[in-house]
Design a protein around this motif. Sequence first.
Motif: not given
Length: 72
Positions: A15, A20, A29-37, A57
């Motif tokens: 990324l 972000c 959103v950035f934190r949720r993206c990383l958590e989701s990955l 960020t």
Amino acid sequence: MKRTATDAPLLSFCLIVRNCGTASSLPGVFRRCLESLRERAPQAEIVVVNTCSRDDTHAIAAEYADVLEVYR
């Protein structure tokens, strides 16, 4: 949470990010993206390149990224 495996990853997510964290138009959103990955592929490597962010960020990325680079 960072990757726990010590062997070479079979999958890497890369990324390139800037502002972000809290300064983005979609805070969180950035934190949720990383958590989701991490949840979906716990043994994958997460690589984040921070391009001169002026918000939190870098701190958020440091929690999840296995490799964190700053591009200036």
